[in-house]
Design a protein around this motif. Structure first.
Motif, short mmCIF file in Angstrom:
data_model
loop_
_atom_site.label_atom_id
_atom_site.label_comp_id
_atom_site.label_asym_id
_atom_site.label_seq_id
_atom_site.Cartn_x
_atom_site.Cartn_y
_atom_site.Cartn_z
N GLU A 1 0.86 -1.19 0.00
CA GLU A 1 0.00 0.00 0.00
C GLU A 1 0.88 1.24 0.00
OE1 GLU A 1 -3.92 -1.82 0.34
OE2 GLU A 1 -3.27 0.23 -0.09
N ASN A 2 0.32 2.33 -0.50
CA ASN A 2 0.99 3.64 -0.38
C ASN A 2 0.26 4.49 0.64
OD1 ASN A 2 2.10 3.04 -3.35
ND2 ASN A 2 3.28 4.66 -2.35
N CYS A 3 0.99 5.00 1.61
CA CYS A 3 0.34 5.83 2.62
C CYS A 3 -0.17 7.12 1.97
CB CYS A 3 1.34 6.18 3.73
SG CYS A 3 0.62 7.23 4.99
N PRO A 4 -1.46 7.44 2.13
CA PRO A 4 -1.99 8.66 1.51
C PRO A 4 -1.43 9.93 2.16
CG PRO A 4 -3.66 7.61 2.87
CD PRO A 4 -2.49 6.69 2.86
N LYS B 1 -0.23 -4.66 7.61
CA LYS B 1 -0.33 -5.83 8.47
C LYS B 1 -1.53 -5.69 9.41
CE LYS B 1 4.54 -7.32 8.76
NZ LYS B 1 4.63 -7.44 7.36
N PRO B 2 -2.34 -6.78 9.50
CA PRO B 2 -3.43 -6.72 10.46
C PRO B 2 -2.89 -6.73 11.89
CG PRO B 2 -3.25 -8.92 9.48
CD PRO B 2 -2.27 -8.05 8.78
N PRO B 3 -3.55 -6.28 12.93
CA PRO B 3 -4.93 -5.83 12.81
C PRO B 3 -5.08 -4.33 12.54
CG PRO B 3 -4.34 -5.98 15.12
CD PRO B 3 -3.12 -6.40 14.33
N PHE B 4 -4.00 -3.55 12.60
CA PHE B 4 -4.19 -2.11 12.53
C PHE B 4 -3.90 -1.52 11.15
CE2 PHE B 4 -5.21 -2.07 16.83
CZ PHE B 4 -4.25 -2.70 17.58
N TYR B 5 -3.18 -2.22 10.31
CA TYR B 5 -2.87 -1.76 8.95
C TYR B 5 -2.33 -0.32 8.98
CZ TYR B 5 -5.87 -5.76 7.84
OH TYR B 5 -6.44 -7.01 7.78
N GLN B 6 -1.37 -0.09 9.85
CA GLN B 6 -0.85 1.28 10.00
C GLN B 6 0.43 1.48 9.21
OE1 GLN B 6 -0.88 1.18 14.38
NE2 GLN B 6 -1.98 3.11 14.36
N ILE C 1 -4.78 2.61 7.41
CA ILE C 1 -5.43 2.57 6.08
C ILE C 1 -6.35 1.36 5.99
CG2 ILE C 1 -3.57 3.80 4.89
CD1 ILE C 1 -3.71 0.23 4.05
N PHE C 2 -7.27 1.43 5.05
CA PHE C 2 -8.07 0.26 4.76
C PHE C 2 -7.46 -0.39 3.52
CE2 PHE C 2 -11.58 -2.35 5.67
CZ PHE C 2 -12.00 -2.88 4.46
N PRO C 3 -7.09 -1.68 3.59
CA PRO C 3 -6.40 -2.29 2.45
C PRO C 3 -7.22 -2.18 1.17
CG PRO C 3 -6.40 -3.77 4.33
CD PRO C 3 -7.29 -2.62 4.70
N GLY C 4 -6.54 -1.84 0.08
CA GLY C 4 -7.20 -1.67 -1.20
C GLY C 4 -7.78 -2.97 -1.72
N ALA C 5 -8.75 -2.84 -2.64
CA ALA C 5 -9.47 -4.00 -3.16
C ALA C 5 -8.52 -5.00 -3.81
CB ALA C 5 -10.53 -3.55 -4.17
N GLU C 6 -7.48 -4.49 -4.45
CA GLU C 6 -6.57 -5.40 -5.17
C GLU C 6 -5.84 -6.32 -4.20
OE1 GLU C 6 -6.29 -2.19 -4.94
OE2 GLU C 6 -4.30 -1.74 -4.12
N ASN C 7 -5.68 -5.89 -2.96
CA ASN C 7 -4.99 -6.73 -1.97
C ASN C 7 -5.95 -7.70 -1.28
OD1 ASN C 7 -2.38 -5.70 -2.36
ND2 ASN C 7 -2.86 -3.90 -1.11
#
Lengths: 113, 221
Positions: free
Chosen positions: A71-74, A83-88, A96-102
């Motif tokens: 992911e790219n940090c916005p 990485k779950p659970p926080f995807y930080q 972030i919320f993981p993108g659909a492609e992932n």
């Protein structure tokens, strides 16, 4: 995830697409799952082995790959592996919320004649 | 011959969800997807919420594997309630919700609540076309649930910690819950409620009402 639903979707998609192209036999199929797609490869393989009888992919060689999630940090634009659970973001801690492609599972390609 | 498809196998649900979202917006109906584990208090929360929203036209779709027990509990408090029995499926899907919107005339409602199947995993993966999601965690479930099932909580607009009347008997730490949730999603609205004592429900009712007002205002502009 729902490996049986995925297999059903694979069969329906391939039946429709191969018919539109005049392909009578599918010899090879490559499926890709995003790293965060929650797909259990063994469960998918089990479903594929047991549900494909009498379908267009009964004799098909099926390959399965997992695509690494990036992911790219916005905010700080750092590229990172979510990485779950926080995807930080490790740079600035933005969640972030993981993108659909992932998170998606898709048919990459198939080969037929 | 090699054919490249790059076709998402769950695309069908996403297409249906987008269609639902469009039709709900056109008809100015707010759809709320209520999720959480079995027994976390979804139906009881809805009973209390429907009563508080009695001035509005409210309908409910309830998903369970079997029985119509939840629909029977909610029927006295809303205009229409539909029980969906999946008989095995562990989540609801957008296509079926879309059919019900039309066939059951649900688009005349101000608010449509969808009480999803009790499950912390699968419902998170299936967009129904809702305006927003609400995730429940009862304090008897333990602090680890959001960390173990992050997508359900992370992608919600609001999280409710329920059964707060049991706090004296549980080790649940609400500060830890809020910290974990805010790390996942800093914009989450968090409510701590007890449907038994009424604790914390008013802010939740007001928040739902405000979401409805936002929807109405954006429709009229």
């Amino acid at each position: 995830m729902h490996e049986l639903s995925l297999v059903k979707s694979i069969i329906e998609t391939l039946e429709q697409d191969s018919r539109s192209r005049g392909i009578k036999k599918i010899t090879r199929l490559h499926i890709v799952a995003g790293e965060l797609a929650s797909v259990n490869q063994r469960a998918l393989e089990f479903a594929l082995e047991n549900v494909v009888k009498g379908t267009i992919i009964e004799q098909t060689q099926i390959d399965f790959s997992v695509r690494e999630a990036w992911e790219n940090c916005p905010d700080c634009e750092k590229e990172f592996k979510p990485k779950p659970p926080f995807y930080q973001c490790p740079g600035c801690s933005k969640a972030i919320f993981p993108g659909a492609e992932n998170r998606s599972v898709y048919i990459d390609f198939y080969e037929g004649e | 011959m090699r054919v490249y498809l790059a076709r998402d196998l769950l695309q069908a649900n996403q297409t249906d969800a987008i269609e639902n979202r469009n039709i709900l917006a056109k008809n100015n109906t707010l759809m709320v997807n209520v999720m959480g584990s079995p027994g976390c208090g979804k139906t009881t929360l809805l009973q209390r919420t429907l009563k508080a929203l009695s001035g509005y036209r409210v309908s409910v779709i309830v998903g369970d594997l079997y029985t119509s027990e939840d629909a029977e509990k909610l029927a006295p408090w809303c205009e229409k309630v539909l029980q969906v029995n999946t008989e095995g499926a562990c989540h609801l899907e957008a296509g079926y919700i879309g059919r019900l919107l039309i066939e059951e005339n649900l688009l005349k409602s101000d608010i449509l609540f969808v009480e999803n199947i009790g499950n912390l995993v699968c419902p998170a993966e299936f967009d129904l076309g809702e305006d927003f999601r609400v995730a429940l965690i009862s304090i008897t479930e333990g602090n680890d649930k959001p960390r173990k099932y992050p997508l359900l909580f992370k992608n919600a607009e609001a999280v409710l910690a329920t059964k707060m009347d049991l706090q004296p008997f549980c080790d649940f730490n609400t500060e830890e819950l809020e910290k974990n949730l805010k790390e996942m999603n800093p914009n989450l609205n968090i409510f701590k409620v007890s449907c038994k004592s009424g604790e914390g429900l008013e802010p939740w009712f007001e928040w739902v009402g405000s979401q409805l007002m936002v929807k109405k205002r954006s429709a009229s502009s």
